[in-house]
Design a protein around this motif. Structure first.
Motif, PDB file in Angstrom:
ATOM      1  N   MET A   1       8.203 -29.383 -12.924  1.00 46.47           N
ATOM      2  CA  MET A   1       9.316 -29.885 -13.696  1.00 46.47           C
ATOM      3  C   MET A   1      10.593 -29.742 -12.893  1.00 46.47           C
ATOM      4  O   MET A   1      10.805 -28.722 -12.237  1.00 46.47           O
ATOM      5  CB  MET A   1       9.449 -29.099 -15.007  1.00 46.47           C
ATOM      6  CG  MET A   1      10.479 -29.670 -15.962  1.00 46.47           C
ATOM      7  SD  MET A   1      10.900 -28.513 -17.272  1.00 46.47           S
ATOM      8  CE  MET A   1      12.054 -27.459 -16.397  1.00 46.47           C
ATOM      9  N   LEU A   2      11.446 -30.748 -12.925  1.00 48.69           N
ATOM     10  CA  LEU A   2      12.763 -30.713 -12.299  1.00 48.69           C
ATOM     11  C   LEU A   2      13.812 -30.653 -13.406  1.00 48.69           C
ATOM     12  O   LEU A   2      13.869 -31.536 -14.261  1.00 48.69           O
ATOM     13  CB  LEU A   2      12.982 -31.961 -11.438  1.00 48.69           C
ATOM     14  CG  LEU A   2      14.360 -32.098 -10.791  1.00 48.69           C
ATOM     15  CD1 LEU A   2      14.641 -30.957  -9.826  1.00 48.69           C
ATOM     16  CD2 LEU A   2      14.485 -33.456 -10.075  1.00 48.69           C
ATOM     17  N   SER A  14      12.628 -20.717 -20.108  1.00 48.12           N
ATOM     18  CA  SER A  14      11.853 -20.884 -21.338  1.00 48.12           C
ATOM     19  C   SER A  14      10.658 -21.795 -21.097  1.00 48.12           C
ATOM     20  O   SER A  14       9.550 -21.547 -21.601  1.00 48.12           O
ATOM     21  CB  SER A  14      12.738 -21.469 -22.449  1.00 48.12           C
ATOM     22  OG  SER A  14      13.745 -20.556 -22.830  1.00 48.12           O
ATOM     23  N   LEU A  15      10.853 -22.839 -20.295  1.00 37.58           N
ATOM     24  CA  LEU A  15       9.758 -23.752 -19.988  1.00 37.58           C
ATOM     25  C   LEU A  15       8.753 -23.109 -19.034  1.00 37.58           C
ATOM     26  O   LEU A  15       7.566 -23.381 -19.106  1.00 37.58           O
ATOM     27  CB  LEU A  15      10.326 -25.047 -19.429  1.00 37.58           C
ATOM     28  CG  LEU A  15      11.078 -25.864 -20.481  1.00 37.58           C
ATOM     29  CD1 LEU A  15      11.982 -26.888 -19.810  1.00 37.58           C
ATOM     30  CD2 LEU A  15      10.127 -26.562 -21.432  1.00 37.58           C
ATOM     31  N   ALA A  20       5.179 -24.038 -17.292  1.00 37.91           N
ATOM     32  CA  ALA A  20       5.657 -24.978 -16.279  1.00 37.91           C
ATOM     33  C   ALA A  20       6.015 -24.253 -14.984  1.00 37.91           C
ATOM     34  O   ALA A  20       6.337 -23.070 -14.973  1.00 37.91           O
ATOM     35  CB  ALA A  20       6.880 -25.732 -16.798  1.00 37.91           C
ATOM     36  N   THR A  21       5.974 -24.986 -13.891  1.00 36.83           N
ATOM     37  CA  THR A  21       6.590 -24.585 -12.632  1.00 36.83           C
ATOM     38  C   THR A  21       7.855 -25.427 -12.484  1.00 36.83           C
ATOM     39  O   THR A  21       7.794 -26.651 -12.585  1.00 36.83           O
ATOM     40  CB  THR A  21       5.648 -24.825 -11.442  1.00 36.83           C
ATOM     41  OG1 THR A  21       4.472 -24.031 -11.621  1.00 36.83           O
ATOM     42  CG2 THR A  21       6.318 -24.450 -10.138  1.00 36.83           C
ATOM     43  N   VAL A  22       9.002 -24.771 -12.261  1.00 33.24           N
ATOM     44  CA  VAL A  22      10.301 -25.424 -12.421  1.00 33.24           C
ATOM     45  C   VAL A  22      11.134 -25.312 -11.156  1.00 33.24           C
ATOM     46  O   VAL A  22      11.174 -24.261 -10.513  1.00 33.24           O
ATOM     47  CB  VAL A  22      11.080 -24.804 -13.601  1.00 33.24           C
ATOM     48  CG1 VAL A  22      12.449 -25.463 -13.751  1.00 33.24           C
ATOM     49  CG2 VAL A  22      10.289 -24.935 -14.888  1.00 33.24           C
ATOM     50  N   ASP A  46       8.165 -16.839  -8.578  1.00 30.71           N
ATOM     51  CA  ASP A  46       7.215 -17.700  -7.870  1.00 30.71           C
ATOM     52  C   ASP A  46       7.032 -19.046  -8.558  1.00 30.71           C
ATOM     53  O   ASP A  46       6.503 -19.991  -7.964  1.00 30.71           O
ATOM     54  CB  ASP A  46       5.864 -16.999  -7.743  1.00 30.71           C
ATOM     55  CG  ASP A  46       5.251 -16.647  -9.092  1.00 30.71           C
ATOM     56  OD1 ASP A  46       6.012 -16.340 -10.035  1.00 30.71           O
ATOM     57  OD2 ASP A  46       4.010 -16.676  -9.206  1.00 30.71           O
ATOM     58  N   ARG A  47       7.481 -19.164  -9.814  1.00 28.14           N
ATOM     59  CA  ARG A  47       7.334 -20.422 -10.557  1.00 28.14           C
ATOM     60  C   ARG A  47       8.673 -21.002 -10.992  1.00 28.14           C
ATOM     61  O   ARG A  47       8.722 -21.976 -11.736  1.00 28.14           O
ATOM     62  CB  ARG A  47       6.444 -20.213 -11.785  1.00 28.14           C
ATOM     63  CG  ARG A  47       5.001 -19.908 -11.417  1.00 28.14           C
ATOM     64  CD  ARG A  47       4.057 -20.047 -12.601  1.00 28.14           C
ATOM     65  NE  ARG A  47       4.293 -19.041 -13.626  1.00 28.14           N
ATOM     66  CZ  ARG A  47       4.632 -19.308 -14.876  1.00 28.14           C
ATOM     67  NH1 ARG A  47       4.817 -20.557 -15.270  1.00 28.14           N
ATOM     68  NH2 ARG A  47       4.808 -18.333 -15.740  1.00 28.14           N
ATOM     69  N   ALA A  48       9.775 -20.404 -10.520  1.00 18.81           N
ATOM     70  CA  ALA A  48      11.110 -20.879 -10.889  1.00 18.81           C
ATOM     71  C   ALA A  48      12.009 -20.813  -9.661  1.00 18.81           C
ATOM     72  O   ALA A  48      12.451 -19.743  -9.250  1.00 18.81           O
ATOM     73  CB  ALA A  48      11.690 -20.032 -12.020  1.00 18.81           C
TER      74      ALA A  48
END
Length: 225
Positions: A1-2, A14-15, A20-22, A46-48
């Motif tokens: 997600m962007l 929150s996402l 999600a990976t943001v 690692d996911r943001a």
């Protein structure tokens, strides 16, 4: 997600918590620093990933087209941008075929009113102050803060653009996206006018009748090739 114009990343994170990976982008260095700090504190760095940048420079910083399933942008975004057509082209450039744009923001009709209310006091309905469509930005000197009524901002001047709804929807269409869902709402997650009242769940709206819509929400898709 962007997440374009992610501010300090609360919605981004929150996402992330939903799976999600943001990648979040915002031009404010303090906001990005806070987003990175919070991501590290929550153990999800690692996911943001958060990048300090002007949204118009995003394609130079993330040079992989069609690399995101979702572009997400909400609440106080395109009003700071002079060129909504270029914004829409950037969104389309990043979306995978079949990927979606989720957009929610204040309704442009609401921005024609004075957010300080009429002379009758807090309960008075706001008065018309700004044009619905203008070729030049409104340059405002306002030291108040929407999140903290006691705060006085040091850098109080802003440049704000009102984009008519037709302009935004046309920009999305001309960028090659197809609008799948569109809604107008009579509540917002902040107190846009002194006359607005709490509606629960952190939302605010009109005290009596639904005078005009206060928010707009849409979902658009990048068509499959």
């Amino acid at each position: 997600m962007l997440h374009l114009q992610c501010h300090f990343g609360s919605d981004s994170l929150s996402l992330v918590n939903l799976g999600a990976t943001v990648v979040g982008i915002d031009f404010s260095e303090p906001a990005i620093d806070e987003a990175r700090r919070t991501a590290a504190e929550l153990g999800v760095a690692d996911r943001a990933r958060f990048i300090q940048a002007n949204v118009y420079d995003a394609r130079h910083l993330l040079p992989e087209p069609e690399s995101f399933d979702l572009v997400f942008t909400t609440w106080g975004t395109i009003g700071w941008l002079p060129d909504v057509a270029e914004w829409a082209r950037i969104v389309a450039w990043f979306l995978k075929p079949g990927g979606h744009l989720y957009f929610a923001d204040g309704h442009p009709t609401a921005w024609i009113f004075d957010d300080q209310g009429a002379a009758g006091g807090e309960a008075s309905l706001p008065s018309v102050k700004y044009p619905y469509a203008a070729s030049e930005p409104d340059v405002l000197d306002d030291p108040s803060d929407y999140a903290d009524t006691e705060t006085v901002l040091e850098h109080a001047r802003t440049w704000e653009w009102t984009h008519p709804l037709s302009e935004t929807m046309r920009a999305i269409r001309d960028a090659g996206l197809v609008i799948e869902e569109f809604e107008e709402h009579f509540r917002l997650p902040w107190r846009i006018f002194p006359a607005a009242v709490p509606l629960g769940e952190g939302m605010f709206g009109w005290p009596d009748a639904k005078w005009i819509p206060l928010a707009v929400e849409l979902v658009a898709v990048h068509p499959e090739h």
